[in-house]
Design a protein around this motif. Structure first.
Motif, mmCIF file in Angstrom:
data_model
loop_
_atom_site.group_PDB
_atom_site.id
_atom_site.type_symbol
_atom_site.label_atom_id
_atom_site.label_comp_id
_atom_site.label_asym_id
_atom_site.label_seq_id
_atom_site.Cartn_x
_atom_site.Cartn_y
_atom_site.Cartn_z
ATOM 1 N N GLY A 75 0.837 -1.190 0.000
ATOM 2 C CA GLY A 75 0.000 0.000 0.000
ATOM 3 C C GLY A 75 0.874 1.243 0.000
ATOM 4 O O GLY A 75 1.800 1.354 0.801
ATOM 5 N N VAL A 76 0.602 2.170 -0.915
ATOM 6 C CA VAL A 76 1.412 3.378 -1.090
ATOM 7 C C VAL A 76 0.476 4.580 -1.037
ATOM 8 O O VAL A 76 -0.379 4.752 -1.910
ATOM 9 C CB VAL A 76 2.163 3.348 -2.440
ATOM 10 N N LEU A 77 0.629 5.428 -0.032
ATOM 11 C CA LEU A 77 -0.287 6.544 0.154
ATOM 12 C C LEU A 77 0.426 7.886 0.011
ATOM 13 O O LEU A 77 1.413 8.152 0.687
ATOM 14 C CB LEU A 77 -0.929 6.477 1.541
ATOM 15 N N SER A 78 -0.112 8.730 -0.873
ATOM 16 C CA SER A 78 0.291 10.130 -0.969
ATOM 17 C C SER A 78 -0.933 10.977 -0.645
ATOM 18 O O SER A 78 -2.013 10.449 -0.373
ATOM 19 C CB SER A 78 0.812 10.452 -2.375
ATOM 20 N N ALA A 79 -0.778 12.288 -0.668
ATOM 21 C CA ALA A 79 -1.880 13.163 -0.273
ATOM 22 C C ALA A 79 -3.082 13.050 -1.197
ATOM 23 O O ALA A 79 -4.214 13.287 -0.779
ATOM 24 C CB ALA A 79 -1.394 14.605 -0.212
ATOM 25 N N ARG A 80 -2.862 12.672 -2.447
ATOM 26 C CA ARG A 80 -3.948 12.637 -3.424
ATOM 27 C C ARG A 80 -4.373 11.249 -3.870
ATOM 28 O O ARG A 80 -5.431 11.097 -4.476
ATOM 29 C CB ARG A 80 -3.551 13.436 -4.665
ATOM 30 N N GLU A 81 -3.550 10.222 -3.580
ATOM 31 C CA GLU A 81 -3.829 8.920 -4.189
ATOM 32 C C GLU A 81 -3.352 7.779 -3.302
ATOM 33 O O GLU A 81 -2.330 7.870 -2.628
ATOM 34 C CB GLU A 81 -3.117 8.844 -5.544
ATOM 35 N N LEU A 82 -4.125 6.696 -3.312
ATOM 36 C CA LEU A 82 -3.730 5.451 -2.678
ATOM 37 C C LEU A 82 -3.482 4.419 -3.769
ATOM 38 O O LEU A 82 -4.324 4.224 -4.651
ATOM 39 C CB LEU A 82 -4.819 4.940 -1.729
ATOM 40 N N LEU A 83 -2.323 3.775 -3.718
ATOM 41 C CA LEU A 83 -1.978 2.725 -4.663
ATOM 42 C C LEU A 83 -1.824 1.397 -3.930
ATOM 43 O O LEU A 83 -1.332 1.354 -2.799
ATOM 44 C CB LEU A 83 -0.658 3.048 -5.381
ATOM 45 N N ALA A 84 -2.242 0.322 -4.582
ATOM 46 C CA ALA A 84 -1.975 -1.033 -4.104
ATOM 47 C C ALA A 84 -1.188 -1.736 -5.204
ATOM 48 O O ALA A 84 -1.721 -2.008 -6.282
ATOM 49 C CB ALA A 84 -3.279 -1.765 -3.803
ATOM 50 N N VAL A 85 0.090 -2.005 -4.930
ATOM 51 C CA VAL A 85 0.998 -2.533 -5.947
ATOM 52 C C VAL A 85 1.262 -4.010 -5.685
ATOM 53 O O VAL A 85 1.708 -4.388 -4.589
ATOM 54 C CB VAL A 85 2.340 -1.768 -5.947
ATOM 55 N N GLN A 86 0.994 -4.866 -6.685
ATOM 56 C CA GLN A 86 1.322 -6.275 -6.563
ATOM 57 C C GLN A 86 2.810 -6.464 -6.832
ATOM 58 O O GLN A 86 3.338 -6.002 -7.849
ATOM 59 C CB GLN A 86 0.497 -7.099 -7.551
ATOM 60 N N VAL A 87 3.478 -7.135 -5.907
ATOM 61 C CA VAL A 87 4.933 -7.241 -5.975
ATOM 62 C C VAL A 87 5.397 -8.052 -7.179
ATOM 63 O O VAL A 87 6.316 -7.653 -7.895
ATOM 64 C CB VAL A 87 5.488 -7.858 -4.671
ATOM 65 N N ARG A 88 4.776 -9.184 -7.443
ATOM 66 C CA ARG A 88 5.256 -10.073 -8.505
ATOM 67 C C ARG A 88 4.973 -9.542 -9.902
ATOM 68 O O ARG A 88 5.803 -9.651 -10.801
ATOM 69 C CB ARG A 88 4.628 -11.462 -8.343
ATOM 70 N N THR A 89 3.807 -8.949 -10.091
ATOM 71 C CA THR A 89 3.411 -8.519 -11.430
ATOM 72 C C THR A 89 3.545 -7.010 -11.640
ATOM 73 O O THR A 89 3.438 -6.547 -12.778
ATOM 74 C CB THR A 89 1.958 -8.921 -11.712
ATOM 75 N N THR A 90 3.739 -6.264 -10.564
ATOM 76 C CA THR A 90 3.766 -4.786 -10.551
ATOM 77 C C THR A 90 2.440 -4.178 -10.992
ATOM 78 O O THR A 90 2.366 -2.978 -11.264
ATOM 79 C CB THR A 90 4.909 -4.211 -11.423
ATOM 80 N N ALA A 91 1.382 -4.996 -11.094
ATOM 81 C CA ALA A 91 0.057 -4.453 -11.390
ATOM 82 C C ALA A 91 -0.348 -3.500 -10.272
ATOM 83 O O ALA A 91 -0.168 -3.808 -9.085
ATOM 84 C CB ALA A 91 -0.958 -5.581 -11.526
#
Length: 348
Positions: free
Chosen positions: A193-209
C-alpha cells in the motif's frame, strides 16, 4: 514504580501489582505533539499510563509482540519502553535529525530520520548493527516485509526504495510523482500500500500491477488530502482523510473500490485522521483532535469478493478522549489477547 504523566515530570506513586486481566489486555499507545505518550486499554478505554519521554513532537511509535515500545521524535532521539513491565529501557541517540519513522520486526528495530539515514538495531540489547543512507531527503515511512527479508522505505525525494534487511543494500527503487507519506505491506506480503496526499496505490509485488484510488470529491480548487491507511486483510483497506472520514476499500487485481464509509455523527467537529490501526476485530481511528474511535469490524473482513456492507456493518464501540494533540498511534496485543480474535468485546 514511578507513574509518569504526559506533558510533565515523572511523579512517584505507590507500586500497584497488575491484575491478570490487565496483563492480557491489548494496549493502545498514542504519541502526541508535545512529546507525550499515553496508553489505554482497548477493551474499556481506561488510561493505563502517561509518560513524557521526548522534548519534541513524536513522529512515530511501534510495538513488538513482547511489549517493547519505541518512539521517535523531533528531538532526534528514539526512546524505549517496556509496556509489559511499565519501565523505561533507555534511549538511542544515533540519528542527527528528527526520527521520522520506525518499526520492529521480531528481534530487530529499524529507525529512520529526516536526514535520510536508516539504522538497524538488534532488539535484545539494541546494539547498532547497520547504518546507511536510505534517501537524499527525509524518510517519511518504513515497512518491513512480513518475511523479514526486505524493507520498503519512502522519502521526500519522491522515491520508494526496497532494501535487503541484512545488508542494507538497495534491491530496487521506484520514482513517484508525489511524496509518499505512508507505506504498508498487506498481511501476506504480496501487495504494498502506497499513500500520498492525493492517491492510494496497491501494488502487486510479482506482477507490478497497480490499483489506484482517488477521492472523487477532491477536484479542482477543493482538495481533500488523504492522510492515513492500513490493511484490514489481504483484500481490504481503511483510508482516512483530512475531513475525518474513513472509507473501507476493496482491492481486486486491478482496482480499488469503495465498500462502505464509516458513519459520522451529525455536527461532529472537523479533525484529520492521523492514524489507523487494527487489533483483532477492532479498527482504531486516531484523530488530530485527540479522540481515538474504537470500531468493531464485520466478521467477513477477509472475504475475497467485494462485500455488500451497509452503514451499520462497522459498529462504533467507544470514543476515547486523550485530551492531547495526537500525532501517531500503535497497538500492543499480548499473545494471549491476540489468541482471542473473533471474540466480540463487551460494549461499554
Amino acid at each position: 514504580m514511578p507513574a509518569p504523566k504526559p506533558g510533565g515530570a515523572t511523579q512517584p506513586r505507590k507500586k500497584r501489582a497488575r491484575s491478570k486481566q490487565e496483563a492480557l489486555e491489548a494496549t493502545v499507545v498514542v504519541g502526541t505533539y508535545d512529546g507525550g505518550l499515553l496508553g489505554f486499554g482497548l477493551e474499556d478505554g481506561g488510561q493505563t499510563f502517561g509518560y513524557a519521554p521526548h522534548v519534541g513532537c513524536i513522529k512515530a511509535v511501534h510495538c513488538n509482540q513482547e511489549g517493547k515500545l519505541a518512539s521517535g521524535a523531533t528531538d532526534n532521539a528514539v526512546r524505549l519502553f517496556d509496556l509489559a513491565k511499565r519501565v523505561e529501557l533507555g534511549e538511542l541517540q544515533e540519528h542527527q535529525d528528527s526520527v521520522s519513522a520506525l518499526q520492529f520486526w521480531k528481534g530487530t528495530l529499524i529507525t529512520a530520520s529526516s536526514d535520510g539515514q536508516v539504522c538497524i538495531w538488534r532488539g535484545g540489547d539494541f546494539e547498532l548493527l547497520l547504518k546507511f543512507q536510505g534517501h537524499k531527503a527525509a524518510v517519511t515511512s518504513l515497512a518491513v516485509h512480513p518475511s523479514g527479508r526486505m524493507i520498503a522505505s519512502a522519502g521526500r525525494d519522491q522515491r520508494i526504495q526496497l532494501w535487503d534487511l541484512t545488508r542494507g543494500t538497495s534491491a530496487a527503487h521506484l520514482t513517484m510523482k508525489e511524496i509518499v507519506e505512508t507505506l504498508e505491506w498487506s498481511p501476506c506480503g504480496d501487495r504494498l500500500g502506497v499513500l500520498s496526499a492525493r492517491e492510494l496505490l496497491a501494488v502487486q509485488v510479482r506482477t507490478t500491477a497497480t490499483a489506484s484510488f482517488k477521492d472523487q470529491s477532491s477536484e479542482g480548487f477543493v482538495r481533500i488530502n488523504l492522510t492515513a491507511m492500513t490493511w484490514l486483510s489481504s483484500t481490504m483497506l481503511a483510508l482516512g482523510d483530512a475531513k475525518g472520514e474513513v472509507q473501507i476499500l476493496h482491492n481486486s487485481d486491478d482496482a480499488l473500490t469503495q465498500a462502505c464509509k464509516l458513519p459520522r455523527e451529525a455536527g461532529a467537529a472537523s479533525a484529520r485522521v492521523k492514524a489507523l490501526a487494527i487489533c483483532a476485530a477492532h479498527l482504531l481511528v486516531g484523530l488530530s483532535s485527540g479522540e481515538v474511535e474504537v470500531w468493531l469490524m464485520p466478521d467477513k473482513i477477509g472475504a475475497k469478493s467485494p462485500p455488500a456492507w451497509s452503514l451499520d456493518s462497522f459498529k462504533k464501540l467507544r470514543v476515547v478522549e486523550t485530551k492531547s494533540r495526537l500525532t501517531c498511534l500503535a497497538v500492543w496485543a499480548p499473545e494471549e489477547a491476540s489468541s482471542s480474535k473473533g471474540k466480540k468485546p463487551k460494549k461499554s
